[in-house]
Write a protein that holds these residues in place. Structure first.
Motif, PDB file in Angstrom:
ATOM      1  N   ILE B 319       0.838  -1.200   0.000  1.00 20.83           N
ATOM      2  CA  ILE B 319       0.000   0.000   0.000  1.00 20.83           C
ATOM      3  C   ILE B 319       0.873   1.251   0.000  1.00 20.83           C
ATOM      4  O   ILE B 319       0.643   2.200  -0.764  1.00 20.83           O
ATOM      5  CB  ILE B 319      -0.934   0.000   1.233  1.00 20.83           C
ATOM      6  CG1 ILE B 319      -1.858  -1.226   1.182  1.00 20.83           C
ATOM      7  CG2 ILE B 319      -1.741   1.287   1.301  1.00 20.83           C
ATOM      8  CD1 ILE B 319      -2.761  -1.364   2.390  1.00 20.83           C
ATOM      9  N   GLU B 322       2.731   2.125  -3.292  1.00 23.58           N
ATOM     10  CA  GLU B 322       1.886   2.808  -4.277  1.00 23.58           C
ATOM     11  C   GLU B 322       1.672   4.269  -3.899  1.00 23.58           C
ATOM     12  O   GLU B 322       1.687   5.151  -4.753  1.00 23.58           O
ATOM     13  CB  GLU B 322       0.542   2.099  -4.386  1.00 23.58           C
ATOM     14  CG  GLU B 322       0.647   0.754  -5.078  1.00 23.58           C
ATOM     15  CD  GLU B 322      -0.681   0.012  -5.093  1.00 23.58           C
ATOM     16  OE1 GLU B 322      -0.739  -1.050  -5.719  1.00 23.58           O
ATOM     17  OE2 GLU B 322      -1.646   0.514  -4.467  1.00 23.58           O
ATOM     18  N   LEU B 323       1.472   4.492  -2.585  1.00 20.90           N
ATOM     19  CA  LEU B 323       1.250   5.869  -2.138  1.00 20.90           C
ATOM     20  C   LEU B 323       2.484   6.723  -2.361  1.00 20.90           C
ATOM     21  O   LEU B 323       2.390   7.871  -2.797  1.00 20.90           O
ATOM     22  CB  LEU B 323       0.881   5.875  -0.655  1.00 20.90           C
ATOM     23  CG  LEU B 323      -0.597   5.707  -0.369  1.00 20.90           C
ATOM     24  CD1 LEU B 323      -0.803   5.427   1.100  1.00 20.90           C
ATOM     25  CD2 LEU B 323      -1.363   6.959  -0.774  1.00 20.90           C
ATOM     26  N   GLU B 325       4.691   6.311  -4.557  1.00 19.79           N
ATOM     27  CA  GLU B 325       4.792   6.572  -5.994  1.00 19.79           C
ATOM     28  C   GLU B 325       3.783   7.638  -6.420  1.00 19.79           C
ATOM     29  O   GLU B 325       4.077   8.481  -7.254  1.00 19.79           O
ATOM     30  CB  GLU B 325       4.556   5.257  -6.733  1.00 19.79           C
ATOM     31  CG  GLU B 325       4.787   5.340  -8.220  1.00 19.79           C
ATOM     32  CD  GLU B 325       3.640   4.732  -8.970  1.00 19.79           C
ATOM     33  OE1 GLU B 325       3.888   3.804  -9.737  1.00 19.79           O
ATOM     34  OE2 GLU B 325       2.481   5.182  -8.762  1.00 19.79           O
ATOM     35  N   LEU B 326       2.596   7.599  -5.787  1.00 20.73           N
ATOM     36  CA  LEU B 326       1.557   8.563  -6.145  1.00 20.73           C
ATOM     37  C   LEU B 326       1.941   9.980  -5.715  1.00 20.73           C
ATOM     38  O   LEU B 326       1.679  10.943  -6.421  1.00 20.73           O
ATOM     39  CB  LEU B 326       0.228   8.153  -5.485  1.00 20.73           C
ATOM     40  CG  LEU B 326      -1.006   9.001  -5.788  1.00 20.73           C
ATOM     41  CD1 LEU B 326      -1.385   8.893  -7.249  1.00 20.73           C
ATOM     42  CD2 LEU B 326      -2.183   8.569  -4.929  1.00 20.73           C
ATOM     43  N   TYR B 327       2.575  10.092  -4.528  1.00 15.09           N
ATOM     44  CA  TYR B 327       2.823  11.423  -3.978  1.00 15.09           C
ATOM     45  C   TYR B 327       4.191  12.000  -4.297  1.00 15.09           C
ATOM     46  O   TYR B 327       4.402  13.194  -4.171  1.00 15.09           O
ATOM     47  CB  TYR B 327       2.596  11.409  -2.462  1.00 15.09           C
ATOM     48  CG  TYR B 327       1.134  11.539  -2.126  1.00 15.09           C
ATOM     49  CD1 TYR B 327       0.541  12.788  -1.996  1.00 15.09           C
ATOM     50  CD2 TYR B 327       0.327  10.418  -1.992  1.00 15.09           C
ATOM     51  CE1 TYR B 327      -0.804  12.919  -1.719  1.00 15.09           C
ATOM     52  CE2 TYR B 327      -1.020  10.534  -1.726  1.00 15.09           C
ATOM     53  CZ  TYR B 327      -1.586  11.786  -1.583  1.00 15.09           C
ATOM     54  OH  TYR B 327      -2.917  11.917  -1.318  1.00 15.09           O
ATOM     55  N   PRO B 329       5.765  12.760  -7.079  1.00 10.41           N
ATOM     56  CA  PRO B 329       5.794  13.904  -8.003  1.00 10.41           C
ATOM     57  C   PRO B 329       5.217  15.175  -7.392  1.00 10.41           C
ATOM     58  O   PRO B 329       5.728  16.265  -7.634  1.00 10.41           O
ATOM     59  CB  PRO B 329       4.928  13.442  -9.179  1.00 10.41           C
ATOM     60  CG  PRO B 329       4.886  11.963  -9.079  1.00 10.41           C
ATOM     61  CD  PRO B 329       4.982  11.646  -7.635  1.00 10.41           C
ATOM     62  N   VAL B 330       4.139  15.020  -6.558  1.00 13.34           N
ATOM     63  CA  VAL B 330       3.526  16.197  -5.952  1.00 13.34           C
ATOM     64  C   VAL B 330       4.525  16.887  -5.032  1.00 13.34           C
ATOM     65  O   VAL B 330       4.625  18.114  -4.994  1.00 13.34           O
ATOM     66  CB  VAL B 330       2.259  15.798  -5.162  1.00 13.34           C
ATOM     67  CG1 VAL B 330       1.585  17.026  -4.591  1.00 13.34           C
ATOM     68  CG2 VAL B 330       1.311  15.052  -6.057  1.00 13.34           C
ATOM     69  N   GLU B 332       7.771  16.759  -5.208  1.00 10.17           N
ATOM     70  CA  GLU B 332       8.807  17.408  -6.012  1.00 10.17           C
ATOM     71  C   GLU B 332       8.297  18.720  -6.575  1.00 10.17           C
ATOM     72  O   GLU B 332       8.991  19.729  -6.576  1.00 10.17           O
ATOM     73  CB  GLU B 332       9.255  16.476  -7.138  1.00 10.17           C
ATOM     74  CG  GLU B 332      10.182  15.383  -6.646  1.00 10.17           C
ATOM     75  CD  GLU B 332      10.466  14.346  -7.714  1.00 10.17           C
ATOM     76  OE1 GLU B 332      10.244  14.660  -8.912  1.00 10.17           O
ATOM     77  OE2 GLU B 332      10.891  13.246  -7.353  1.00 10.17           O
ATOM     78  N   ALA B 356      -5.376   2.893   2.376  1.00  7.67           N
ATOM     79  CA  ALA B 356      -4.798   3.793   1.373  1.00  7.67           C
ATOM     80  C   ALA B 356      -5.412   5.182   1.505  1.00  7.67           C
ATOM     81  O   ALA B 356      -4.721   6.192   1.426  1.00  7.67           O
ATOM     82  CB  ALA B 356      -5.038   3.236  -0.026  1.00  7.67           C
ATOM     83  N   GLN B 357      -6.725   5.219   1.739  1.00  5.87           N
ATOM     84  CA  GLN B 357      -7.358   6.528   1.866  1.00  5.87           C
ATOM     85  C   GLN B 357      -6.903   7.267   3.112  1.00  5.87           C
ATOM     86  O   GLN B 357      -6.626   8.467   3.067  1.00  5.87           O
ATOM     87  CB  GLN B 357      -8.881   6.392   1.893  1.00  5.87           C
ATOM     88  CG  GLN B 357      -9.532   7.747   2.103  1.00  5.87           C
ATOM     89  CD  GLN B 357     -10.974   7.781   1.703  1.00  5.87           C
ATOM     90  OE1 GLN B 357     -11.600   6.742   1.595  1.00  5.87           O
ATOM     91  NE2 GLN B 357     -11.497   8.961   1.471  1.00  5.87           N
ATOM     92  N   SER B 360      -3.496   8.447   2.476  1.00  9.31           N
ATOM     93  CA  SER B 360      -3.557   9.508   1.483  1.00  9.31           C
ATOM     94  C   SER B 360      -3.983  10.824   2.144  1.00  9.31           C
ATOM     95  O   SER B 360      -3.463  11.890   1.834  1.00  9.31           O
ATOM     96  CB  SER B 360      -4.524   9.098   0.377  1.00  9.31           C
ATOM     97  OG  SER B 360      -5.008  10.217  -0.294  1.00  9.31           O
ATOM     98  N   ASP B 364      -1.897  14.096   2.155  1.00 12.56           N
ATOM     99  CA  ASP B 364      -2.505  15.352   1.685  1.00 12.56           C
ATOM    100  C   ASP B 364      -2.227  16.480   2.668  1.00 12.56           C
ATOM    101  O   ASP B 364      -1.818  17.569   2.286  1.00 12.56           O
ATOM    102  CB  ASP B 364      -4.028  15.189   1.551  1.00 12.56           C
ATOM    103  CG  ASP B 364      -4.409  14.480   0.268  1.00 12.56           C
ATOM    104  OD1 ASP B 364      -3.575  14.448  -0.655  1.00 12.56           O
ATOM    105  OD2 ASP B 364      -5.536  13.966   0.200  1.00 12.56           O
ATOM    106  N   VAL B 367       1.420  17.542   2.656  1.00  9.52           N
ATOM    107  CA  VAL B 367       1.743  18.336   1.471  1.00  9.52           C
ATOM    108  C   VAL B 367       1.137  19.731   1.598  1.00  9.52           C
ATOM    109  O   VAL B 367       1.743  20.735   1.262  1.00  9.52           O
ATOM    110  CB  VAL B 367       1.225  17.639   0.187  1.00  9.52           C
ATOM    111  CG1 VAL B 367       1.322  18.583  -1.005  1.00  9.52           C
ATOM    112  CG2 VAL B 367       2.002  16.366  -0.069  1.00  9.52           C
TER     113      VAL B 367
END
Lengths: 223, 464
Positions: B319, B322-323, B325-327, B329-330, B332, B356-357, B360, B364, B367
């Motif tokens: 889990i 994946e997270l 990997e998802l975050y 780029p944000v 950066e 995951a939520q 996330s 969030d 960030v």
């Protein structure tokens, strides 16, 4: 596309019909499960939009009967029940997609149009092409105008999804669901950032952009 | 038979417990006294009986061996020996042959043997006449005579009487004491129950601050009170949070709706077609944010109600991979140093989508609140007791310790974050997800300098 909407709430049905009409699709509306099933069987539709809660026969049962009777048109469930378990039930009953109320009209259109494409593209493909962009699904390589483009695995899946739905709007939620398999919306613009990275790789060195942003809706890959 | 409604007193727990207590106590006392009697007075009586049997047996043997003459001789010998027994031997016509008495105290039995109790007159050593009681056995002989052997009950009887009196008095005192004890004990139990009832009554009356008294004895009532108090505390928190949730929903929905209205108004007045269109597009964003809030409320309610989730043994690192990997780029994009520290395979019983939520949401927040140039760390490790800790730490402003508990409550958005976008449900949902997994959400210092401590949010899940 010819779409049948099976929804007992007259206002909601009129809204769906209006939205789809506006997007250029022919829509029939049916208010209850039994007659909806008959109509879906006899009419020649490209897609079904089915509410889960229906008088007479609930949406899950309706779609099961439809599939058992040999109906092949793709179906989208509309439901206020939005948990993963409910989605799984919907997919098990033969649904192809699942949209939770309340939803944005653009989301509905994008998903219905994505369904239509799926129905026509049943033959397994090994190569996808949009404009000068080519994807080899077996070799897992991407070229644009003969120039090799290196993609991370997730970027590859993202591009594959966009290419399979070339010319259609795909929403952020659709990308989250189909590419990341997440059924929630992060508050930050994670998807936008991923898409813009992908755009950097496939569009940056080329004169004509392929990946377009559709305001208020999502993205569209188009030559 | 129909049983009518019992009077109120009889139906109280006090009365029933008192009765039960008294009954048990009486039963116990009665058995104790019965045993005491059996072993003392009873024993004396039985011993006298055994001796009488032996005496009678010997005389019967003499009679069988040599008839009436031999019996008379035996009785004479025994009288002269001055034992504890008295005798009377009569012939068939009722005439005394030998003995201490002149007449039988009771008629001779038709059958073989009869036991009698009687009184007789004797003289004390000082020559005073006195009436004494005796017990004896009368037997008819086969040739028509009658033999009686008796013994003076005297001291034995007195002892017997005294023991009997003691036993009865003890029984009476015991009965009264047991009733009093029963009432006292059950009253104290009933009083505690009454206190609990009063507490709940007060709470139902609207006073959510009422708590049941805890005496620190650690007994069942204390435990019950503690449980009740814990429940009331939770209830109070929920009520307060749902009260403030109402305000917060109004606040959260009113601002975008007001904005929406103004924008539509402006769009209507805008004669420029593109301007009107832009207003509409932005209005859709506003509506979406309202819908997002609604969806978040619905989802939170379902998770809190435990009405969702399919729990499987899951490697949490999958889990978080994946997270991350998802975050990545944000982060950066926002010039945040993103540090992902996975920890091999760690299994928990989890619903992938919910975890995951929750994670996330934590990402969030990190960030959102970490200023440019800061750092975010996503770390997975095995915590204490084999729990699995999923931690998101940032170098943002953090949350002061006194506000941390409140930050998790529904809709609570701390003052400084009110202006930021978001539903204020992110941490609540993460906490609800943790609870749905029998884990918890822990907020702590991010370990930064005092001016900017940062926040470390840990989703602690029990290992599977």
């Amino acid at each position: 596309m010819r779409v049948i909407v099976i929804e007992d709430d007259a206002d909601a049905a009129a809204f769906v019909k209006g939205v789809l009409n506006e997007a250029g699709h022919a829509v029939d509306v049916c208010g209850d499960g039994k007659s909806g099933l008959n109509k879906a069987r006899t009419g020649d539709y490209d897609a079904l939009v089915v509410d889960r809660m229906l008088p007479g026969m609930d949406g899950l049962k309706l779609l099961k009967s439809y599939r058992d009777g040999g109906g092949r048109a793709p179906a989208l469930f509309l439901s206020a029940l939005g948990e993963v378990d409910h989605r799984v039930e919907g997919l098990q009953a033969g649904g192809d997609d699942y949209l939770v109320k309340p939803y944005a009209p653009s989301e509905l259109v994008a998903r219905v149009e994505a369904l239509g494409r799926r129905a026509t593209g049943d033959i397994p493909t090994t190569k996808l092409a949009v404009g000068g962009l080519e994807m080899d699904l077996l070799a897992r390589t991407v070229n644009r105008d003969g120039q090799k483009i290196d993609l991370q695995p997730r970027e590859f899946r993202l591009l594959e999804f966009l290419m399979r739905h070339a010319g259609q709007v795909v929403t952020r939620t659709m990308l989250l669901e189909k590419v990341w398999d997440y059924h929630f919306d992060p508050q930050t613009n994670v998807i936008d950032v991923h898409v813009s990275r992908l755009r950097g790789k496939i569009d940056k060195d080329f004169a004509r952009p392929l990946l377009h942003t559709v305001r208020g809706a999502g993205y569209r890959l188009e030559a | 038979m129909k049983i009518g409604r019992l009077p109120a007193l009889v139906r109280t727990t006090t009365f029933r417990l008192a009765l039960l207590h008294a009954s048990i106590f009486i039963l116990f006392t009665a058995s104790l006294l019965a045993y005491l009697y059996y072993e003392t007075a009873g024993h004396l009586g039985r011993q006298a009986e055994v001796e009488l049997n032996a005496e009678f047996g010997e005389l019967s043997a003499a009679y069988r061996g040599g008839g009436l003459d031999r019996l008379k001789q035996a009785v004479t010998e025994r009288r002269e020996a001055r034992g504890k027994f008295f005798y009377l031997l009569q012939d068939g016509s009722g005439q005394k042959i030998e003995g201490d008495f002149d007449v039988l105290p009771a008629p001779a039995p038709v059958g073989q043997v009869v036991n009698v109790e009687f009184a007789y007159d004797a003289r004390t050593i000082q020559g005073q006449p006195s009436r004494r009681s005796a017990e004896g056995r009368i037997s008819r002989l086969s040739e028509g005579g009658v033999l009686m052997v008796a013994y003076d009950v005297g001291d034995l009887g007195e002892m017997n009487q005294r023991i009997t009196d003691v036993v009865w008095r003890s029984a009476a005192v015991g009965f009264v004491l047991s009733l009093i004890g029963g009432v006292v004990i059950s009253r104290s139990a009933a009083q505690r129950a009454e206190q609990l009832a009063k507490t709940t009554e007060g709470v139902m009356g609207g006073d959510l601050t009422r708590r049941a008294p805890v005496f620190g004895s650690g007994d069942e009532f204390d435990r019950l009170s503690e449980q009740l108090n814990a429940m009331l505390a939770k209830l109070e928190r929920l009520v307060i949070s749902s009260r403030s949730a109402g305000d917060s929903i109004a606040h959260d929905l009113r601002s975008p709706l007001t904005r929406l209205r103004n924008r539509l108004e402006a769009g209507l007045r805008d004669t420029d077609k593109d301007g009107a269109r832009a207003a509409l597009v932005r209005s859709i964003d506003d509506v979406d944010s309202v819908l997002d809030t609604f969806n978040a409320i619905l989802r939170l309610s379902r998770v809190q109600a435990g009405a969702t989730g399919s729990f499987r043994r899951t490697n949490v690192t999958d889990i978080t991979n994946e997270l991350a990997e998802l975050y990545q780029p944000v982060c950066e994009e926002k010039r945040l140093a993103f540090n992902y520290l996975p920890h091999g395979e760690l299994f928990v019983l989890a619903d992938r989508d919910l975890v995951a939520q929750a994670m996330s949401n934590l990402m969030d927040n990190a960030v959102k609140y970490t200023p440019e140039g800061g750092a975010i760390r996503l770390e997975v490790r095995r915590g204490l007791n084999g729990d699995v800790d999923l931690t998101v730490a940032d170098s943002g402003p953090g949350i002061p310790p006194q506000d941390r508990e409140r930050a998790i409550e529904r809709f609570v958005r701390l003052e400084q974050s009110r202006s930021q976008p978001g539903s204020g449900l992110g941490l609540s949902l993460a906490a609800a997800v943790a609870e749905a997994h029998a884990g918890k959400l822990i907020l702590a210092d991010g370990g930064g300098p005092p001016a900017r401590p940062g926040l470390s949010a840990t989703l602690r899940l029990p290992a599977a």
